[in-house]
Design an enzyme around this catalytic site. Structure first.
Site, PDB file in Angstrom:
ATOM      1  N   TYR A 131     -14.609   5.733   8.833  1.00  0.00           N
ATOM      2  CA  TYR A 131     -13.601   6.215   7.890  1.00  0.00           C
ATOM      3  C   TYR A 131     -14.035   5.851   6.473  1.00  0.00           C
ATOM      4  O   TYR A 131     -14.347   4.701   6.194  1.00  0.00           O
ATOM      5  CB  TYR A 131     -12.258   5.561   8.210  1.00  0.00           C
ATOM      6  CG  TYR A 131     -11.088   5.955   7.325  1.00  0.00           C
ATOM      7  CD1 TYR A 131     -10.090   6.779   7.809  1.00  0.00           C
ATOM      8  CD2 TYR A 131     -10.959   5.480   6.026  1.00  0.00           C
ATOM      9  CE1 TYR A 131      -8.984   7.128   7.021  1.00  0.00           C
ATOM     10  CE2 TYR A 131      -9.883   5.824   5.227  1.00  0.00           C
ATOM     11  CZ  TYR A 131      -8.904   6.647   5.741  1.00  0.00           C
ATOM     12  OH  TYR A 131      -7.822   6.999   4.949  1.00  0.00           O
ATOM     13  N   THR A 165      -4.823  10.758  -0.231  1.00  0.00           N
ATOM     14  CA  THR A 165      -6.172  10.540   0.279  1.00  0.00           C
ATOM     15  C   THR A 165      -6.521  11.540   1.376  1.00  0.00           C
ATOM     16  O   THR A 165      -5.652  12.190   1.946  1.00  0.00           O
ATOM     17  CB  THR A 165      -6.326   9.119   0.864  1.00  0.00           C
ATOM     18  OG1 THR A 165      -5.396   8.954   1.945  1.00  0.00           O
ATOM     19  CG2 THR A 165      -6.086   8.070  -0.193  1.00  0.00           C
ATOM     20  N   HIS A 191       0.794  -1.232   0.000  1.00  0.00           N
ATOM     21  CA  HIS A 191       0.000   0.000   0.000  1.00  0.00           C
ATOM     22  C   HIS A 191       0.829   1.286   0.000  1.00  0.00           C
ATOM     23  O   HIS A 191       0.311   2.354  -0.343  1.00  0.00           O
ATOM     24  CB  HIS A 191      -0.925  -0.005   1.224  1.00  0.00           C
ATOM     25  CG  HIS A 191      -2.201   0.753   1.015  1.00  0.00           C
ATOM     26  ND1 HIS A 191      -2.294   1.869   0.206  1.00  0.00           N
ATOM     27  CD2 HIS A 191      -3.448   0.572   1.514  1.00  0.00           C
ATOM     28  CE1 HIS A 191      -3.530   2.327   0.219  1.00  0.00           C
ATOM     29  NE2 HIS A 191      -4.253   1.562   0.995  1.00  0.00           N
TER      30      HIS A 191
END
Length: 780
Positions: A584, A597, A471
């Site tokens: 979230y 993000t 990620h």
């Protein structure tokens, strides 16, 4: 040390008869071709750098302006500001050649002025975000400023065909919100989560922070926003990802699935070869910057910075912090099959191997009778281990000798391919098969995925594929774009027997085994395997296929599909847990340079009011519909604010980092940053590339992907709105927590979606739209 000798291109020795030189023609050819390819890429990068630097202007327009400058000068007319004559004063003479030189320098000056004027005009225009807040309801009118803005941006952005990074210099920087605005948004977001007493306490902490230490921290952060390209991204990458010490498996890496409604081929080697070829084509588009940047509404560019590290990238463990290493080039991939590692060349005789040639290599690996060395089969469990322990083992056992060579081969590979010895199955009547499919991709058995690598492509023995991605280097939409590109071209890649099309032009190089000496680190491998197995056994994953309705019905209700689903998740979680929780949702800030993000907080005052109304039998259906519309509007506003740099959490995160640098303690920031996200959600985007024609191939869409839960007592939910009547939900949770149950939660989601549908159907029945009557051809 035979593997070390085989890697030497030439050697020489001095004897009493003179020099004795030995060399390998094939290895030298590989070295030479690699060098030529590297120089070609350098030239291409330099050319693309110039093209991107002057975008949106054309490089060819320089010659047009040069011709005009020459014509003006030799026709006796003056160039603008008499530049040609002023330049001639500083040249050695006034001969014809020097006059032409002066004209060229004049043209270059004018051309650069035009280029930078267009570039910074576009940058100023892209700072405008009013278009984001325009109403999209049927019949609504766009404001005049936005209409004028659209016209100018469309002209500038379509003036020249952009490359992948052409807009990078024109994208604005992420704006820094004021502390007061962030405090206001934060307090509003936590109001439904706190009782009156705790809310008043939090108000006091927020006000104290704003009036005292917040001002000082904001000044330092303001300075960082002026001096860096993006005031969030570098700290986010370092402190959220690279400094994390938890295993990457389940906790950080995410996965993506195949187009499950299609079965292109059952031949594992053919599917693997075709996917490899398509991935390499995508890599070439990135390297040559021929991949078109993603444009919102066809004219507003998103930042393409994350694409640079899609291939040839690895996360290297460190004792305190990891680091991302990106290799400029790689002519091989690493294949993992039955516990054995193979180096497979993908570039041979001056070109990338074709699918039919790659399939020959894959077949050799699948048909190999090789058995793993002692410890080799479980070796990848080290990458699923605690990062500090893996770093210590890496420094001790993999910093020299054959282990160092083999590990560098893996880390420098374009990507890793795992040829699994089991099928990836899907059957609507047996949902547990799809759940198993997802678990195999998310974590496998704990040691058949190299979790450090940018991504591992996983191919089942029935020809289905998926991926597991690290990620740190990028967010899910980048892998989603790559995956869509593959599906767009993979459909036509097989013959009637299920094999790749075409005939090999030559025999491709045979894949070679990687050599290890793992006896000294067997205890570490065993401990890592035990930890990985424990982590896997604690995870439950449920992939829900919702076919009752999709975005078609949501649009009929005139609601944002994303807001619609988020409200359903709020209702489902409230029924599951009996309370509201901090939620979230990932949003993107790629409208800004190097944006990644931002967090959207779907649990709002409006959403909680609607959920309570749904659970209150005394509330009328019309009241529930009205409350849902208000909740969706508030959610949509929060999403728009997040995309425009007006979020809450990234600003607070950066203020917290500054406070740690200054060694200043803030009770407010300590409490905010320690709040658990018990419901972590994300929408998987699709339709990022025009290559995927869903009208022609409606089943050519991935089931999306998922990730592990963020909190031990929470849920991780990823969803993809796959069509007019199809939604996939990927729900994960720890089975060690008695409060969470993925099967129970999936039922609650289905029930919530069904209740919302019934609510709207009743509302439409109670308030039918007046039918249009036509009399003599005139609508009344």
């Amino acid at each position: 040390m035979a593997e070390a000798h085989s890697a030497v291109a030439f050697s020489f020795a001095i004897t009493h008869e003179g020099f004795d030189i030995n060399y390998d023609h094939e290895v030298l050819n590989l070295v030479l071709s690699s060098g030529v390819r590297s120089w070609k890429k350098r030239v291409a990068r330099a050319r693309n750098g110039i093209r991107n630097g002057v975008y949106p202007a054309h490089i060819q327009s320089l010659w047009l302006i040069t011709a005009i400058a020459l014509g003006l000068h030799f026709a006796g007319y003056q160039a603008p500001f008499n530049l040609t004559n002023k330049i001639l004063v500083y040249l050695p003479s006034n001969t014809m050649n020097w006059q032409i030189t002066a004209c060229f320098l004049t043209a270059l000056t004018v051309w650069l002025s035009i280029c930078f004027t267009m570039r910074y005009t576009l940058k100023l225009l892209l700072m405008y975000k009013g278009w984001m807040y325009e109403s999209r309801a049927p019949g609504s009118r766009v404001s005049l400023p936005t209409m004028l803005w659209v016209g100018v941006v469309r002209v500038l952005s379509s003036w020249n065909k952009p490359g992948l990074y052409s807009f990078q210099g024109s994208l604005p920087r992420l704006p820094l919100p004021s502390v007061h605005d962030t405090m206001t948004r934060y307090l509003r977001s936590v109001r439904p989560l706190l009782d009156d007493e705790n809310y008043e306490r939090m108000q006091g902490l927020a006000n104290e922070f704003e009036q005292t230490i917040g001002k000082k921290l904001q000044r330092y952060l303001l300075l960082k926003s002026w001096t860096s390209t993006n005031y969030v991204s570098d700290w986010w990458e370092e402190y959220v990802y690279l400094r994390g010490r938890s295993p990457l498996c389940v906790n950080s890496n995410f996965y993506g699935t195949d187009a499950i409604f299609m079965n292109l081929t059952n031949v594992q080697s053919a599917r693997a070869a075709n996917v490899i070829s398509l991935l390499l084509n995508f890599r070439r588009l990135i390297e040559h910057q021929e991949l078109q940047p993603i444009m919102v509404q066809g004219m507003i560019p998103l930042c393409s910075w994350q694409y640079e590290r899609t291939f040839n990238t690895v996360r290297v463990p460190g004792l305190e912090t990891d680091r991302i290493v990106h290799y400029r080039d790689s002519n091989h991939i690493v294949v993992l099959h039955k516990g054995c590692y193979y180096k497979m060349l993908i570039y041979y005789k001056g070109r990338i191997l074709r699918p039919c040639e790659l399939q020959v290599q894959i077949k050799e690996i699948l048909e190999s009778k090789a058995t793993p060395l002692e410890g080799e089969e479980q070796l990848a469990a080290l990458t699923a281990w605690n990062r500090s322990k893996w770093a210590e083992a890496r420094n001790t056992f993999f910093s020299y000798g054959p282990n160092h060579i083999a590990l560098r081969t893996i880390e420098s590979a374009a990507f890793v391919l795992s040829l699994d010895d089991e099928p990836f199955e899907f059957d609507l009547k047996r949902p547990e098969l799809l759940d198993s499919f997802g678990k195999k991709l998310l974590h496998g058995n704990g040691y058949n995925r190299w979790f450090d690598k940018c991504f591992t492509v996983c191919v089942g023995n029935n020809g289905r594929v998926g991926f597991n991605a690290e990620h740190t280097w990028a967010d899910a939409p980048v892998m989603g774009h790559l995956w869509e590109y593959i599906f767009g071209d993979d459909i036509e890649g097989y013959d009637e027997t299920g094999n790749t099309k075409g005939i090999p032009e030559f025999t491709p190089p045979t894949p070679t085994r990687l050599h290890w000496d793992l006896k000294p680190c067997l205890p570490q491998i065993e401990e890592a395997t035990i930890c990985a197995t424990k982590l896997i056994n604690e995870l439950d994953l449920r992939i829900l296929v919702h076919q009752e309705y999709g975005k078609g019905f949501m649009k009929k209700c005139r609601l944002s599909p994303d807001a619609f689903i988020q409200m359903a998740l709020q209702l489902a979680y409230y029924r599951d847990a009996g309370r509201f929780s901090l939620t979230y949702e990932a949003s993107m800030t790629r409208l800004f340079r190097e944006g990644r993000t931002e967090t959207v907080r779907p649990c709002t005052i409006e959403s909680s009011a609607w959920v309570k109304a749904m659970e209150n039998p005394n509330t009328t259906n019309d009241e529930r519909v009205e409350l849902l519309k208000k909740a969706c509007d508030r959610h949509q506003l929060g999403y728009q604010d997040a995309m425009c740099g007006k979020g809450i959490d990234r600003h607070l995160f950066c203020l917290y980092v500054v406070s740690k640098y200054l060694e200043v303690d803030s009770p407010f920031l300590n409490e905010v940053l320690s709040e658990p996200w018990r419901l972590s959600t994300s929408q998987t985007p699709h339709g990022q590339t025009p290559k995927m024609d869903l009208k022609k191939h409606p089943n050519c869409i991935s089931a999306g992907g998922g990730f592990g839960p963020v909190a031990d007592d929470g849920y991780g939910v990823s969803y993809i709105i796959a069509g007019e009547n199809l939604i996939f939900f990927h729900i994960s949770a720890k089975n060690t927590c008695p409060q969470t149950d993925v099967h129970r939660f999936s039922k609650n989601i289905c029930q919530a979606l069904a209740d919302i549908r019934s609510m709207f159907e009743q509302h439409m029945k109670d308030h039918p739209k007046p039918a249009k009557s036509i009399t003599n051809g005139v609508s009344k």
